[in-house]
Scaffold this active site. Structure first.
Site, PDB file in Angstrom:
ATOM      1  N   ASP A  30       0.862  -1.189   0.000  1.00  0.00           N
ATOM      2  CA  ASP A  30       0.000   0.000   0.000  1.00  0.00           C
ATOM      3  C   ASP A  30       0.895   1.235   0.000  1.00  0.00           C
ATOM      4  O   ASP A  30       2.001   1.212   0.536  1.00  0.00           O
ATOM      5  CB  ASP A  30      -0.904  -0.004   1.244  1.00  0.00           C
ATOM      6  CG  ASP A  30      -2.110   0.914   1.082  1.00  0.00           C
ATOM      7  OD1 ASP A  30      -3.230   0.397   0.923  1.00  0.00           O
ATOM      8  OD2 ASP A  30      -1.923   2.153   1.108  1.00  0.00           O
ATOM      9  N   THR A 121     -14.185  -2.882  -7.306  1.00  0.00           N
ATOM     10  CA  THR A 121     -15.468  -2.740  -8.012  1.00  0.00           C
ATOM     11  C   THR A 121     -15.312  -1.649  -9.065  1.00  0.00           C
ATOM     12  O   THR A 121     -15.051  -0.495  -8.721  1.00  0.00           O
ATOM     13  CB  THR A 121     -16.568  -2.351  -7.012  1.00  0.00           C
ATOM     14  OG1 THR A 121     -16.622  -3.362  -6.007  1.00  0.00           O
ATOM     15  CG2 THR A 121     -17.925  -2.220  -7.686  1.00  0.00           C
ATOM     16  N   LYS A 204     -20.908  -7.896  -9.938  1.00  0.00           N
ATOM     17  CA  LYS A 204     -20.673  -7.188  -8.679  1.00  0.00           C
ATOM     18  C   LYS A 204     -21.643  -6.023  -8.493  1.00  0.00           C
ATOM     19  O   LYS A 204     -22.306  -5.901  -7.462  1.00  0.00           O
ATOM     20  CB  LYS A 204     -19.223  -6.686  -8.673  1.00  0.00           C
ATOM     21  CG  LYS A 204     -18.894  -5.747  -7.562  1.00  0.00           C
ATOM     22  CD  LYS A 204     -18.907  -6.439  -6.237  1.00  0.00           C
ATOM     23  CE  LYS A 204     -18.885  -5.444  -5.119  1.00  0.00           C
ATOM     24  NZ  LYS A 204     -18.598  -6.045  -3.843  1.00  0.00           N
ATOM     25  N   PHE A 249     -32.552  -8.699   4.169  1.00  0.00           N
ATOM     26  CA  PHE A 249     -32.457  -7.382   3.513  1.00  0.00           C
ATOM     27  C   PHE A 249     -33.820  -6.742   3.295  1.00  0.00           C
ATOM     28  O   PHE A 249     -34.041  -5.986   2.359  1.00  0.00           O
ATOM     29  CB  PHE A 249     -31.633  -7.455   2.218  1.00  0.00           C
ATOM     30  CG  PHE A 249     -30.184  -7.189   2.484  1.00  0.00           C
ATOM     31  CD1 PHE A 249     -29.444  -8.060   3.254  1.00  0.00           C
ATOM     32  CD2 PHE A 249     -29.564  -6.027   2.023  1.00  0.00           C
ATOM     33  CE1 PHE A 249     -28.110  -7.797   3.569  1.00  0.00           C
ATOM     34  CE2 PHE A 249     -28.232  -5.751   2.327  1.00  0.00           C
ATOM     35  CZ  PHE A 249     -27.509  -6.647   3.103  1.00  0.00           C
ATOM     36  N   GLY A 253     -35.978   1.000   7.828  1.00  0.00           N
ATOM     37  CA  GLY A 253     -35.364   1.851   8.846  1.00  0.00           C
ATOM     38  C   GLY A 253     -34.736   3.064   8.196  1.00  0.00           C
ATOM     39  O   GLY A 253     -35.286   3.571   7.200  1.00  0.00           O
ATOM     40  N   CYS A 260     -19.997   1.070  -0.003  1.00  0.00           N
ATOM     41  CA  CYS A 260     -20.265   0.279  -1.217  1.00  0.00           C
ATOM     42  C   CYS A 260     -21.615   0.573  -1.853  1.00  0.00           C
ATOM     43  O   CYS A 260     -21.676   1.108  -2.959  1.00  0.00           O
ATOM     44  CB  CYS A 260     -20.159  -1.198  -0.891  1.00  0.00           C
ATOM     45  SG  CYS A 260     -18.539  -1.623  -0.238  1.00  0.00           S
TER      46      CYS A 260
HETATM   47  C1  UGA Z   1     -22.262  -4.725   0.816  1.00  0.00           C
HETATM   48  C2  UGA Z   1     -22.754  -6.068   0.245  1.00  0.00           C
HETATM   49  O1  UGA Z   1     -23.723  -6.624   1.109  1.00  0.00           O
HETATM   50  C3  UGA Z   1     -21.586  -7.028   0.070  1.00  0.00           C
HETATM   51  O2  UGA Z   1     -22.031  -8.231  -0.523  1.00  0.00           O
HETATM   52  C4  UGA Z   1     -20.541  -6.367  -0.827  1.00  0.00           C
HETATM   53  O3  UGA Z   1     -19.407  -7.203  -1.020  1.00  0.00           O
HETATM   54  C5  UGA Z   1     -20.099  -5.062  -0.195  1.00  0.00           C
HETATM   55  O4  UGA Z   1     -21.235  -4.196  -0.029  1.00  0.00           O
HETATM   56  C6  UGA Z   1     -19.097  -4.428  -1.108  1.00  0.00           C
HETATM   57  O5  UGA Z   1     -19.457  -4.033  -2.231  1.00  0.00           O
HETATM   58  O6  UGA Z   1     -17.906  -4.430  -0.774  1.00  0.00           O
HETATM   59  P1  UGA Z   1     -21.608  -3.877   3.266  1.00  0.00           P
HETATM   60  O7  UGA Z   1     -21.377  -2.540   2.656  1.00  0.00           O
HETATM   61  O8  UGA Z   1     -20.612  -4.431   4.222  1.00  0.00           O
HETATM   62  O9  UGA Z   1     -21.739  -4.992   2.111  1.00  0.00           O
HETATM   63  O10 UGA Z   1     -22.988  -3.780   4.013  1.00  0.00           O
HETATM   64  P2  UGA Z   1     -24.415  -4.499   3.989  1.00  0.00           P
HETATM   65  O11 UGA Z   1     -24.443  -5.595   4.979  1.00  0.00           O
HETATM   66  O12 UGA Z   1     -24.806  -4.822   2.601  1.00  0.00           O
HETATM   67  O13 UGA Z   1     -25.329  -3.317   4.533  1.00  0.00           O
HETATM   68  C7  UGA Z   1     -25.441  -2.113   3.783  1.00  0.00           C
HETATM   69  C8  UGA Z   1     -26.371  -1.142   4.451  1.00  0.00           C
HETATM   70  O14 UGA Z   1     -27.711  -1.564   4.313  1.00  0.00           O
HETATM   71  C9  UGA Z   1     -26.147  -0.923   5.944  1.00  0.00           C
HETATM   72  O15 UGA Z   1     -26.214   0.476   6.201  1.00  0.00           O
HETATM   73  C10 UGA Z   1     -27.303  -1.654   6.579  1.00  0.00           C
HETATM   74  O16 UGA Z   1     -27.663  -1.106   7.814  1.00  0.00           O
HETATM   75  C11 UGA Z   1     -28.390  -1.453   5.540  1.00  0.00           C
HETATM   76  N1  UGA Z   1     -29.466  -2.464   5.585  1.00  0.00           N
HETATM   77  C12 UGA Z   1     -29.171  -3.782   5.393  1.00  0.00           C
HETATM   78  C13 UGA Z   1     -30.780  -2.070   5.795  1.00  0.00           C
HETATM   79  O17 UGA Z   1     -31.076  -0.873   5.958  1.00  0.00           O
HETATM   80  N2  UGA Z   1     -31.773  -3.017   5.816  1.00  0.00           N
HETATM   81  C14 UGA Z   1     -31.504  -4.332   5.637  1.00  0.00           C
HETATM   82  O18 UGA Z   1     -32.455  -5.139   5.667  1.00  0.00           O
HETATM   83  C15 UGA Z   1     -30.177  -4.728   5.430  1.00  0.00           C
END
Ligand code: UGA
Length: 432
Positions: A30, A121, A204, A249, A253, A260
């Site tokens: 890095d 990505t 992706k 998902f 809320g 991401c």
């Molecule tokens: C997301 C994807 O889920 C991963 O598969 C992907 O690899 C990653 O982006 C990426 O592109 O690197 P992440 O950003 O860690 O992962 O978070 P998530 O778990 O997807 O949650 C995203 C947001 O959605 C959070 O703010 C969470 O609170 C919100 N969320 C999630 C909701 O508001 N409602 C839900 O039912 C689920």
């Protein structure tokens, strides 16, 4: 195998440490000396469960090292590029500066027969452009998108639910090398999709666009529920029993944030417009708009419940990270709501188990403290990140601490009945 990982941010640091745990010999590279210093000492520069243990074990084994010198990539057979692709400051598109710089600096150090693997990505079409740069070196390029979730990043890397290899025409040797890298997952019969560059790149962004759409869909239902007296949580349960829809998902809320989902749907929209197919993903603008409206709705609900003004009222904000088990506050709905309430003159005291340092860096004007400092004498409690310690709060004990038993559940994560039974006025987003 000897592997290099270029870019040791979230993705790269986890990838490097995970590859060592699978038996490989890894150098992480890095340009940021402080990141390399921290990683070399076995310290994760961010909060991620299981990563500190993996780093320590990797370094102790002698098979994991970190460097700021790209020349140290020489001698590795497989080179992963895992640098960031943030949103451009000038629009919704992805900033490819770091990807381009990583490839340009890496190419002089690769040998014929090496495999360069893009994990970042990127907008569809990027890999084909980079492949032309790689070709004269005699090395090959593959695109291997990452689907890890923050908070579960190690598990998602070591035991992925699928692997996607985007390869150049007829390049079966690239498939063999990737199968060797991921031998453990392949032996466990993890589905492997072998495809072209464009499909791999699109998989992706399509996955993240779908997840974002699912969340905004249920948040749109929450908006309708709010004007009809319906309950979005029961609605989600009821439609989620349909296996074609599924309950995951579908939590309404304050919506999605993080490094991401928000930037990926914007970059996808920008790329589709460049390709003359803007209308195909025009709905993603609506997905984004619904998502941002929910933050405003949470703010409005606090104002409403406090009688039309939050000025000088004490508001306890529980949670700042964009989701639990993370210290990441990039585009965090929770931090955004806290800042807006502060801007309206509320005496906001916000807390989070892990995200206070990152929040302070971005918004030094906020008062950040412990859970007790937030709750003591609060006129309203606002739950914005559903950490387990907040879900498990005892409503009777908290009632004795606050000035007024009013709770706004921005994640629909609390047991509404239990809180009401303890004398609280409970409001959820999209709930009765
Ligand atoms: C997301 C994807 O889920 C991963 O598969 C992907 O690899 C990653 O982006 C990426 O592109 O690197 P992440 O950003 O860690 O992962 O978070 P998530 O778990 O997807 O949650 C995203 C947001 O959605 C959070 O703010 C969470 O609170 C919100 N969320 C999630 C909701 O508001 N409602 C839900 O039912 C689920």
């Amino acid at each position: 195998m000897k592997i290099s990982v270029i870019g040791c941010g979230y993705l790269g640091a986890v990838h490097a440490a995970s590859m060592v745990s699978l038996g490989h010999d890894v150098v992480g590279i890095d340009v940021d000396p402080s990141k390399i210093e921290s990683l070399s000492a076995g310290r994760a520069p961010f909060f991620e469960p299981e990563l500190p243990e993996l780093l320590a074990a990797g370094i102790a084994s002698g098979r994991l090292r970190f460097s700021t010198d790209i020349a140290d990539a020489a001698g590795s057979q497989v080179h992963f590029v895992a640098v960031g692709t943030p949103q451009l400051k000038t629009g919704g598109g992805a900033d490819l500066t770091y990807v381009d710089a990583a490839f340009t600096s890496l190419l002089p150090h690769v040998a014929s027969g090496d495999l360069l693997v893009g994990k970042s990505t990127v907008p569809v079409g990027t890999a084909a452009r980079l492949a032309a740069l790689v070709e004269p070196t005699g090395a090959k390029l593959a695109w291997n998108p990452e689907f890890l979730r923050e908070g579960y990043a190690v598990k998602d890397t070591v035991t992925p639910d699928r692997l996607v290899y985007g390869i150049g025409p007829g390049e079966t040797a690239s498939v063999d090398l990737l199968n060797e890298v991921y031998a453990t997952a392949v032996a466990a019969e993890t589905p492997v999709v072998i495809t072209d560059y464009a499909t791999a790149e699109l998989v992706k962004v399509a996955a993240n666009a779908f997840l974002a759409t699912k969340i905004s869909f249920i948040n749109a239902m929450a908006e309708i529920a709010e004007v009809t007296g319906a309950d979005v949580t029961q609605l989600a349960d009821a439609i989620g029993y349909d296996a074609r829809i599924g309950r995951r998902f579908l939590n309404a809320g304050v919506g999605f944030g993080g490094g991401c989902l928000p930037k990926d749907i914007r970059a996808f929209t920008a790329r589709a417009e460049e390709l003359g197919r803007g209308e195909s993903v025009a709905f993603l603008k609506e997905v984004d708009a619904i998502n941002l409206r929910r933050r405003q709705r949470a703010v409005d609900m606090v104002v409403e419940e406090l009688g039309g003004s939050v000025f000088r009222r004490k508001v306890a904000v529980l949670g700042l990270a964009f989701k639990p088990n993370s210290d990441d506050v990039r585009d965090s709905p929770a931090l955004d709501v806290a800042v807006q309430l502060h801007g309206l003159g509320a005496n906001v005291v916000a807390t989070d188990p892990e995200a206070i340092p990152n929040s302070r860096r971005l918004h030094p004007q906020l008062t950040l403290g412990t859970l007790d400092e937030a709750l003591d004498g609060a006129d309203a409690v606002v739950l914005l990140t559903e950490w387990n310690q907040y879900r498990e709060l005892d409503p009777a004990a908290v009632a004795a601490q606050v000035a007024q038993p009013l709770v706004i559940d921005g994640r629909n994560a609390l047991d509404a009945e239990a809180w009401r039974a303890a004398g609280w006025t409970y409001r959820g987003l999209g709930r009765r």
